[in-house]
Enzyme design. Structure first.
Site, PDB file in Angstrom:
ATOM      1  N   HIS A 241      -7.018 -10.530  -0.496  1.00 51.31           N
ATOM      2  CA  HIS A 241      -7.504 -11.477  -1.518  1.00 51.31           C
ATOM      3  C   HIS A 241      -6.338 -12.184  -2.231  1.00 51.31           C
ATOM      4  CE1 HIS A 241     -11.805 -10.906  -1.285  1.00 51.31           C
ATOM      5  NE2 HIS A 241     -11.632  -9.594  -1.245  1.00 51.31           N
TER       6      HIS A 241
ATOM      7  N   ASP B  62      -8.026  -4.378  -1.552  1.00 45.30           N
ATOM      8  CA  ASP B  62      -9.285  -4.312  -0.822  1.00 45.30           C
ATOM      9  C   ASP B  62      -9.368  -5.433   0.209  1.00 45.30           C
ATOM     10  OD1 ASP B  62      -9.428  -6.121  -3.055  1.00 45.30           O
ATOM     11  OD2 ASP B  62     -11.574  -6.337  -2.697  1.00 45.30           O
ATOM     12  N   GLU B  63     -10.205  -5.224   1.212  1.00 38.33           N
ATOM     13  CA  GLU B  63     -10.532  -6.239   2.211  1.00 38.33           C
ATOM     14  C   GLU B  63      -9.275  -6.956   2.723  1.00 38.33           C
ATOM     15  OE1 GLU B  63     -13.555  -8.498   0.119  1.00 38.33           O
ATOM     16  OE2 GLU B  63     -15.116  -7.154   0.854  1.00 38.33           O
ATOM     17  N   VAL B  64      -8.364  -6.165   3.244  1.00 39.13           N
ATOM     18  CA  VAL B  64      -7.113  -6.717   3.768  1.00 39.13           C
ATOM     19  C   VAL B  64      -7.383  -7.225   5.185  1.00 39.13           C
ATOM     20  CG1 VAL B  64      -4.649  -6.302   4.102  1.00 39.13           C
ATOM     21  CG2 VAL B  64      -5.901  -5.008   2.365  1.00 39.13           C
TER      22      VAL B  64
ATOM     23  N   ASP C  51     -11.687   0.765   0.057  1.00 34.84           N
ATOM     24  CA  ASP C  51     -12.256   0.457   1.369  1.00 34.84           C
ATOM     25  C   ASP C  51     -11.255   0.562   2.515  1.00 34.84           C
ATOM     26  OD1 ASP C  51     -11.746  -2.059  -0.336  1.00 34.84           O
ATOM     27  OD2 ASP C  51     -11.571  -2.863   1.676  1.00 34.84           O
TER      28      ASP C  51
END
Length: 467
Positions: A114, A170-172, A221
């Site tokens: 992000h 998160d959400e790499v 995550d």
């Protein structure tokens, strides 16, 4: 919503504050943080002065502030600032307001995934993991880590004494897909998990070394699928406190308990939970589905009850404003306040019994949404097929036209009031985007409907063709 001395809710505000202080000791979550996502529709500081007392009255004792481009970065990072970024004095005022309302402030700095608000800039695009995508930072470059350290240091300079700093992670997306990563992964025993953990460790180590009294928080995550032995073999469990997030209405309770056990065995001393009070049910959601978020929090209470006491330090009630830096706005913060009130009260009382429901409704003055009664007439007797051919039964015009005219008048007046209210809370670019996405299209549809009705009521006599 007004919280000044003249408001009739003032007495109830005081009552709620006293009642919540009595109940908070029974909540399984000692820390209850409201997440302010500033990457979309950041509120003006004057609005925060109104809602911080409300957060506290409803049961929150902290705020997680995800500044993104609203932070007043200086020097070579100044290009990260949004047009209406807060000034350093405004940041200090936010912290002062939080202190007045007994709300602990935890800043959030994205340091891995992000990173669009950083990597979208041409001057920093060379630090992307994948050249085409601005989501993820390249973890192999020393310049990447230097960038992250500089961001953290500037944020911490304006948050002295912060007990926690959230470093995102998160959400790499696309991790391991960059050219450097692909070459690195071809060498044994390198793995994507090791690549992820090494960057997390480097970021967290900087925080711990530079700010010894500050503990990094991290979304969980990217850790979920890493084997327990690999987690425990890294330094990450000694450096960070993971935040287990799930915004669904039907959590896998057994799976969550197993995940908590895995993290505990891996060496993490404290864990956090993360729910959602808005911004998690649709990328362009405009009205918050309270029932969904109510169920989410009831489920998290069950998770807390199924794991050893004091395992979960607290819960973050996330309120996403955009799904990512480039997506449209979802529900604005004021729209999500009723849902937030319900969720915080559930966390305090353990359920949403009628007395709790009545207390929230009384405090907020919630009213039901009005259903548009003429919808079935429009879809049934004046569909797109009929409208193109100007074909309608005359009696249906009598049903549809007066209600459409009334709705247009009410909606036009409401649009004016809404614009004025938005201008009080948000900056001009947010007001423009919200009106263009959510108000103007409805007005244009109503105007077009009335125009088609008028033409259908007075059909042309020279066509000579069947409808």
């Amino acid at each position: 919503m007004c919280l000044n001395q003249k408001c009739p809710e003032k007495r109830f505000f005081s009552y709620m504050t006293s009642k919540n202080s009595e109940m908070s000791g029974s909540s399984p979550f000692k820390m209850r943080l409201v997440h302010l996502d500033l990457k979309g529709a950041p509120p003006k500081v004057c609005y925060l002065s109104e809602i911080f007392p409300l957060f506290r009255a409803l049961g929150a004792n902290g705020v997680l502030i995800e500044y993104e481009d609203m932070f007043p970065y200086e020097g070579h990072l100044r290009l990260l600032r949004a047009k209406h970024a807060y000034s350093p004095s405004e940041i200090k005022e936010i912290l002062h307001l939080a202190t007045l309302n007994e709300l602990e402030v935890i800043p959030l700095v994205q340091t891995f995934g992000h990173m669009e608000f950083v990597l979208k800039h041409e001057a920093l695009a060379h630090l992307r993991e994948v050249a085409r995508f601005p989501n993820t930072l390249n973890p192999h470059k020393e310049e990447s880590l230097a960038l992250v350290r500089a961001m953290i240091d500037q944020v911490m300079e304006l948050h002295p004494g912060a007990r926690w700093l959230h470093v995102g992670c998160d959400e790499v997306y696309y991790l391991g897909e960059g050219e450097t990563s692909r070459q690195w992964l071809q060498q044994e025993p390198n793995s994507k998990a090791e690549l992820c953990l090494s960057h997390m460790e480097a970021v967290a180590s900087h925080v711990r070394a530079r700010y010894p009294t500050t503990t990094p928080l991290m979304w969980d995550d990217m850790l979920r699928d890493i084997p327990e032995d690999q987690l425990s073999g890294s330094r990450v469990p000694q450096l960070v406190e993971p935040v287990l997030w799930d915004y669904g209405a039907d959590l896998d309770l057994h799976g969550k308990a197993l995940l908590v056990e895995k993290y505990w065995k891996s060496g993490f001393s404290w864990l956090w939970a993360a729910s959602a009070f808005k911004g998690a049910t649709g990328v362009n959601q405009s009205l918050t589905p309270i029932d969904h978020h109510l169920r989410n929090h009831l489920q998290w209470l069950q998770v807390a009850g199924s794991v050893p006491a004091d395992t979960l330090r607290g819960i973050i009630l996330t309120g996403w404003q955009r799904y990512d830096h480039f997506s449209v706005l979802c529900e604005l913060l004021p729209v999500g306040i009723p849902s937030l009130a319900v969720c915080l009260q559930v966390l305090l009382h353990g359920d949403f019994a009628e007395n709790v429901k009545a207390r929230v409704e009384n405090f907020l003055g919630i009213s039901s949404l009005e259903e548009m009664s003429f919808r079935r007439y429009v879809t049934g007797w004046f569909s797109p097929y009929h409208r193109r051919r100007k074909l309608i039964h005359p009696v249906m015009i009598e049903h549809i036209q007066p209600q459409a005219l009334s709705l247009l008048a009410r909606w036009s007046a409401l649009a004016g009031e809404l614009e004025a209210a938005l201008q009080r809370v948000f900056y001009p670019d947010t007001v423009e985007e919200w009106l263009e996405e959510n108000v103007h299209p409805s007005l244009r549809r109503l105007q077009a409907l009335l125009q088609d009705l008028g033409e259908a009521a007075c059909p042309r006599q020279d066509s000579g063709q069947d409808p």
